[in-house]
Design a protein around this motif. Structure first.
Motif, PDB file in Angstrom:
ATOM      1  N   THR A  29       0.856  -1.189   0.000  1.00 48.99           N
ATOM      2  CA  THR A  29       0.000   0.000   0.000  1.00 48.99           C
ATOM      3  C   THR A  29       0.890   1.235   0.000  1.00 48.99           C
ATOM      4  OG1 THR A  29      -0.138   0.081   2.413  1.00 48.99           O
ATOM      5  CG2 THR A  29      -1.887  -1.112   1.265  1.00 48.99           C
ATOM      6  N   SER A  45       0.289   5.465   0.924  1.00 50.82           N
ATOM      7  CA  SER A  45      -0.686   6.441   1.392  1.00 50.82           C
ATOM      8  C   SER A  45      -0.016   7.785   1.625  1.00 50.82           C
ATOM      9  CB  SER A  45      -1.375   5.956   2.668  1.00 50.82           C
ATOM     10  OG  SER A  45      -0.454   5.808   3.713  1.00 50.82           O
ATOM     11  N   PRO A  86      -5.869   2.906   3.007  1.00 49.97           N
ATOM     12  CA  PRO A  86      -5.572   2.885   1.576  1.00 49.97           C
ATOM     13  C   PRO A  86      -6.695   2.155   0.836  1.00 49.97           C
ATOM     14  CG  PRO A  86      -3.670   2.206   2.848  1.00 49.97           C
ATOM     15  CD  PRO A  86      -4.832   2.288   3.800  1.00 49.97           C
ATOM     16  N   VAL A 117      -4.952  -2.421  -2.373  1.00 43.79           N
ATOM     17  CA  VAL A 117      -3.815  -3.204  -1.896  1.00 43.79           C
ATOM     18  C   VAL A 117      -3.252  -3.955  -3.098  1.00 43.79           C
ATOM     19  CG1 VAL A 117      -3.088  -5.062  -0.361  1.00 43.79           C
ATOM     20  CG2 VAL A 117      -4.828  -3.440   0.391  1.00 43.79           C
TER      21      VAL A 117
END
Length: 125
Positions: A44, A46, A55, A58
């Motif tokens: 992920t 962010s 997030p 994935v």
């Protein structure tokens, strides 16, 4: 005469590149490649360190696989912070904080991330 023309063209190109304006300042762009020999799980990325930021996507990356990711930055207008890259290899989690955004906008056009080994990441901004 040709040398002067080349100098003028070079200076113009340099000045124009310094004045680059991201056409979509509300979107941060990343390119991630897995240059390791490991499968990356639960990857992920962010734009905030807080745990309550979920997030939306994935990813899973095989060795030598490349993905391009865009993150919506509209929820961080007026904020300055860094990015968080998180992934797992063989059930071990790795977290890397990197980069910088200001006023909710990415300062680079594209950030390239290369995962070299389990705990080694090369980031080109």
């Amino acid at each position: 005469m040709i040398n002067k023309l080349m100098l003028i063209i070079s200076c113009t190109a340099l000045i124009q590149s310094c004045n680059y304006v991201n056409p979509r300042p509300d979107v941060a762009k990343f390119e991630i490649i897995n240059n390791s020999n490991n499968h990356l799980e639960s990857l992920t990325i962010s734009n905030q360190r807080t745990e309550n930021t979920k997030p939306k996507i994935v990813y899973s990356l095989n060795p030598d696989e490349l993905i391009k990711i865009e993150i919506d930055m509209t929820n961080v207008k007026g904020a300055d912070s860094d990015y968080k890259l998180q992934y797992k290899i063989n059930d071990t989690s790795y977290i890397k904080y990197f980069g910088y955004y200001t006023n909710g906008s990415q300062t680079e056009n594209l950030i390239s991330i290369s995962v070299i080994s389990a705990d080694s990441v090369l980031i080109e901004q």
